[in-house]
Design a protein around this motif. Structure first.
Motif, PDB file in Angstrom:
ATOM      1  N   TYR A  57     -12.716  37.559 -24.431  1.00 27.98           N
ATOM      2  CA  TYR A  57     -13.125  36.166 -24.294  1.00 27.98           C
ATOM      3  C   TYR A  57     -12.019  35.220 -24.772  1.00 27.98           C
ATOM      4  CZ  TYR A  57     -15.895  31.929 -25.225  1.00 27.98           C
ATOM      5  OH  TYR A  57     -16.373  30.656 -25.263  1.00 27.98           O
ATOM      6  N   SER A  58     -11.366  35.575 -25.874  1.00 20.79           N
ATOM      7  CA  SER A  58     -10.319  34.691 -26.404  1.00 20.79           C
ATOM      8  C   SER A  58      -9.147  34.583 -25.437  1.00 20.79           C
ATOM      9  CB  SER A  58      -9.851  35.151 -27.782  1.00 20.79           C
ATOM     10  OG  SER A  58      -9.135  36.356 -27.694  1.00 20.79           O
ATOM     11  N   TYR A  59      -8.826  35.648 -24.714  1.00 16.87           N
ATOM     12  CA  TYR A  59      -7.717  35.577 -23.749  1.00 16.87           C
ATOM     13  C   TYR A  59      -8.105  34.717 -22.549  1.00 16.87           C
ATOM     14  CZ  TYR A  59      -5.339  38.953 -26.626  1.00 16.87           C
ATOM     15  OH  TYR A  59      -4.721  39.569 -27.695  1.00 16.87           O
ATOM     16  N   LEU A  60      -9.372  34.779 -22.155  1.00 14.08           N
ATOM     17  CA  LEU A  60      -9.840  33.889 -21.079  1.00 14.08           C
ATOM     18  C   LEU A  60      -9.724  32.428 -21.509  1.00 14.08           C
ATOM     19  CD1 LEU A  60     -12.995  35.894 -19.990  1.00 14.08           C
ATOM     20  CD2 LEU A  60     -10.873  35.632 -18.676  1.00 14.08           C
ATOM     21  N   LEU A  61     -10.195  32.130 -22.716  1.00 13.92           N
ATOM     22  CA  LEU A  61     -10.075  30.763 -23.231  1.00 13.92           C
ATOM     23  C   LEU A  61      -8.618  30.337 -23.352  1.00 13.92           C
ATOM     24  CD1 LEU A  61     -12.765  30.528 -26.050  1.00 13.92           C
ATOM     25  CD2 LEU A  61     -12.707  29.252 -23.899  1.00 13.92           C
ATOM     26  N   TRP A  62      -7.779  31.251 -23.832  1.00 10.30           N
ATOM     27  CA  TRP A  62      -6.360  30.929 -23.993  1.00 10.30           C
ATOM     28  C   TRP A  62      -5.753  30.527 -22.656  1.00 10.30           C
ATOM     29  CZ3 TRP A  62      -4.581  30.749 -28.895  1.00 10.30           C
ATOM     30  CH2 TRP A  62      -3.271  30.322 -29.030  1.00 10.30           C
ATOM     31  N   CYS A  63      -6.064  31.295 -21.623  1.00  8.91           N
ATOM     32  CA  CYS A  63      -5.512  31.004 -20.292  1.00  8.91           C
ATOM     33  C   CYS A  63      -6.050  29.690 -19.729  1.00  8.91           C
ATOM     34  CB  CYS A  63      -5.806  32.155 -19.338  1.00  8.91           C
ATOM     35  SG  CYS A  63      -4.838  33.641 -19.704  1.00  8.91           S
ATOM     36  N   ARG A  64      -7.217  29.282 -20.167  1.00 15.78           N
ATOM     37  CA  ARG A  64      -7.766  28.000 -19.731  1.00 15.78           C
ATOM     38  C   ARG A  64      -7.200  26.844 -20.547  1.00 15.78           C
ATOM     39  NH1 ARG A  64     -13.627  25.429 -20.824  1.00 15.78           N
ATOM     40  NH2 ARG A  64     -12.594  25.153 -22.805  1.00 15.78           N
ATOM     41  N   ASP A  65      -7.254  26.959 -21.874  1.00 12.58           N
ATOM     42  CA  ASP A  65      -6.955  25.821 -22.737  1.00 12.58           C
ATOM     43  C   ASP A  65      -5.494  25.692 -23.163  1.00 12.58           C
ATOM     44  OD1 ASP A  65      -9.612  25.150 -22.561  1.00 12.58           O
ATOM     45  OD2 ASP A  65     -10.147  26.037 -24.492  1.00 12.58           O
ATOM     46  N   PHE A  66      -4.730  26.776 -23.094  1.00 10.12           N
ATOM     47  CA  PHE A  66      -3.346  26.731 -23.558  1.00 10.12           C
ATOM     48  C   PHE A  66      -2.359  27.226 -22.495  1.00 10.12           C
ATOM     49  CE2 PHE A  66      -5.951  27.083 -27.401  1.00 10.12           C
ATOM     50  CZ  PHE A  66      -5.548  25.937 -28.057  1.00 10.12           C
ATOM     51  N   ALA A  67      -2.722  27.108 -21.239  1.00 14.36           N
ATOM     52  CA  ALA A  67      -1.822  27.531 -20.157  1.00 14.36           C
ATOM     53  C   ALA A  67      -0.520  26.737 -20.164  1.00 14.36           C
ATOM     54  CB  ALA A  67      -2.521  27.396 -18.807  1.00 14.36           C
ATOM     55  N   ALA A  68      -0.584  25.469 -20.541  1.00 17.92           N
ATOM     56  CA  ALA A  68       0.620  24.627 -20.538  1.00 17.92           C
ATOM     57  C   ALA A  68       1.643  25.069 -21.574  1.00 17.92           C
ATOM     58  CB  ALA A  68       0.246  23.167 -20.773  1.00 17.92           C
ATOM     59  N   THR A  69       1.199  25.807 -22.588  1.00 17.01           N
ATOM     60  CA  THR A  69       2.113  26.266 -23.632  1.00 17.01           C
ATOM     61  C   THR A  69       2.190  27.788 -23.678  1.00 17.01           C
ATOM     62  OG1 THR A  69       0.314  26.024 -25.230  1.00 17.01           O
ATOM     63  CG2 THR A  69       1.899  24.201 -25.062  1.00 17.01           C
ATOM     64  N   SER A  70       1.918  28.409 -22.541  1.00 19.34           N
ATOM     65  CA  SER A  70       1.994  29.855 -22.409  1.00 19.34           C
ATOM     66  C   SER A  70       2.689  30.189 -21.099  1.00 19.34           C
ATOM     67  CB  SER A  70       0.588  30.471 -22.440  1.00 19.34           C
ATOM     68  OG  SER A  70      -0.059  30.188 -23.662  1.00 19.34           O
ATOM     69  N   ALA A  71       3.138  31.434 -20.978  1.00 18.67           N
ATOM     70  CA  ALA A  71       3.822  31.865 -19.757  1.00 18.67           C
ATOM     71  C   ALA A  71       3.441  33.304 -19.443  1.00 18.67           C
ATOM     72  CB  ALA A  71       5.337  31.751 -19.916  1.00 18.67           C
ATOM     73  N   VAL A  72       3.448  33.614 -18.168  1.00 16.19           N
ATOM     74  CA  VAL A  72       3.154  34.963 -17.705  1.00 16.19           C
ATOM     75  C   VAL A  72       4.235  35.374 -16.711  1.00 16.19           C
ATOM     76  CG1 VAL A  72       1.614  34.180 -15.834  1.00 16.19           C
ATOM     77  CG2 VAL A  72       1.336  36.457 -16.784  1.00 16.19           C
ATOM     78  N   ALA A  73       4.640  36.642 -16.782  1.00 21.02           N
ATOM     79  CA  ALA A  73       5.572  37.210 -15.807  1.00 21.02           C
ATOM     80  C   ALA A  73       4.757  38.028 -14.829  1.00 21.02           C
ATOM     81  CB  ALA A  73       6.608  38.094 -16.501  1.00 21.02           C
ATOM     82  N   ARG A  74       4.975  37.759 -13.550  1.00 16.30           N
ATOM     83  CA  ARG A  74       4.209  38.446 -12.501  1.00 16.30           C
ATOM     84  C   ARG A  74       5.113  39.359 -11.665  1.00 16.30           C
ATOM     85  NH1 ARG A  74      -0.519  35.823 -12.358  1.00 16.30           N
ATOM     86  NH2 ARG A  74      -0.524  33.655 -13.057  1.00 16.30           N
ATOM     87  N   ALA A  75       4.572  40.523 -11.346  1.00 18.17           N
ATOM     88  CA  ALA A  75       5.232  41.419 -10.404  1.00 18.17           C
ATOM     89  C   ALA A  75       5.066  40.838  -9.001  1.00 18.17           C
ATOM     90  CB  ALA A  75       4.616  42.816 -10.500  1.00 18.17           C
ATOM     91  N   GLN A  76       5.687  41.462  -8.029  1.00 24.49           N
ATOM     92  CA  GLN A  76       5.611  40.966  -6.651  1.00 24.49           C
ATOM     93  C   GLN A  76       4.184  40.872  -6.138  1.00 24.49           C
ATOM     94  OE1 GLN A  76       8.341  43.475  -4.466  1.00 24.49           O
ATOM     95  NE2 GLN A  76      10.001  42.012  -4.762  1.00 24.49           N
ATOM     96  N   ASP A  77       3.303  41.737  -6.635  1.00 24.01           N
ATOM     97  CA  ASP A  77       1.899  41.690  -6.194  1.00 24.01           C
ATOM     98  C   ASP A  77       1.083  40.636  -6.932  1.00 24.01           C
ATOM     99  OD1 ASP A  77       1.586  42.820  -8.710  1.00 24.01           O
ATOM    100  OD2 ASP A  77       0.652  44.664  -7.982  1.00 24.01           O
ATOM    101  N   GLY A  78       1.728  39.890  -7.830  1.00 22.42           N
ATOM    102  CA  GLY A  78       1.047  38.837  -8.574  1.00 22.42           C
ATOM    103  C   GLY A  78       0.435  39.289  -9.884  1.00 22.42           C
ATOM    104  N   GLU A  79       0.441  40.589 -10.150  1.00 15.85           N
ATOM    105  CA  GLU A  79      -0.160  41.127 -11.369  1.00 15.85           C
ATOM    106  C   GLU A  79       0.716  40.812 -12.586  1.00 15.85           C
ATOM    107  OE1 GLU A  79      -3.044  43.064 -13.644  1.00 15.85           O
ATOM    108  OE2 GLU A  79      -3.120  42.387 -11.572  1.00 15.85           O
ATOM    109  N   PRO A  80       0.126  40.302 -13.677  1.00 18.68           N
ATOM    110  CA  PRO A  80       0.900  40.035 -14.887  1.00 18.68           C
ATOM    111  C   PRO A  80       1.472  41.320 -15.486  1.00 18.68           C
ATOM    112  CG  PRO A  80      -1.123  38.776 -14.918  1.00 18.68           C
ATOM    113  CD  PRO A  80      -1.231  39.750 -13.777  1.00 18.68           C
ATOM    114  N   VAL A  81       2.761  41.265 -15.850  1.00 19.01           N
ATOM    115  CA  VAL A  81       3.424  42.395 -16.503  1.00 19.01           C
ATOM    116  C   VAL A  81       3.990  41.992 -17.864  1.00 19.01           C
ATOM    117  CG1 VAL A  81       3.924  43.591 -14.330  1.00 19.01           C
ATOM    118  CG2 VAL A  81       5.608  41.990 -15.286  1.00 19.01           C
TER     119      VAL A  81
END
Length: 168
Positions: A37-61
């Protein structure tokens, strides 16, 4: 980004990435795992100060989560950094951290980065000291949370690494 990272894309996380970030944190073997649940909230509320690296299929790595400190709005606190085992050793964590801080600095004044690291976590120590070197900043260290403050059993102290001043 290095040639080994060329097939990856770094952007903001979305709520749909929350489960993948939770999985990456769980599989890291070193991070304190929070509820899904906390990771879902993090991705909603703190996306502007977070980053994700995606593989070619879009999956976070890989990911970096952080927030701007309310009491010190020129400081970005980096909460967690994780990279999938298959992508480690290629500089992805450094690219995520550099990309995130550049993006945040483009949107607001940023003069410092903070994180906490438990003693003996040499990978994180190297990541953040090399970040300071790349940005011509100094690193100060002090215990932020002593081991005795943690109510849920044995926990190493959390050492605050403050990197700055930064100039973007």
């Amino acid at each position: 980004m290095t040639a080994a990272q060329a097939d990856l894309r770094i952007d903001r996380p979305s709520v749909e990435d929350g489960a993948a970030l939770w999985r990456l944190a769980k599989e890291s073997g070193t991070l304190d795992l929070n509820s899904s649940y906390s990771y879902l909230l993090w991705c909603r509320d703190f996306a502007a100060t977070s980053a994700v690296a995606r593989a070619q299929d879009g999956e976070p790595v890989g990911f970096v989560t952080g927030y701007v400190r309310p009491e010190d709005p020129r400081t970005l606190l980096v909460w967690q950094v994780a990279v999938d085992a298959a992508h480690r050793g290629r500089g992805l964590a450094a690219a995520l951290l550099d990309g995130l801080t550049a993006r945040v600095a483009a949107e607001r004044p940023l003069t410092a980065v903070e994180t906490t690291i438990t003693p003996g976590n040499t990978a994180s120590e190297r990541l953040f000291t090399s970040y300071a070197d790349r940005h011509g900043a100094t690193v100060t260290r002090e215990v932020l949370f002593d081991a005795g403050l943690f109510p849920d059993g044995p926990h190493d102290p959390e050492v605050l690494y403050r990197i700055g001043p930064l100039a973007f």
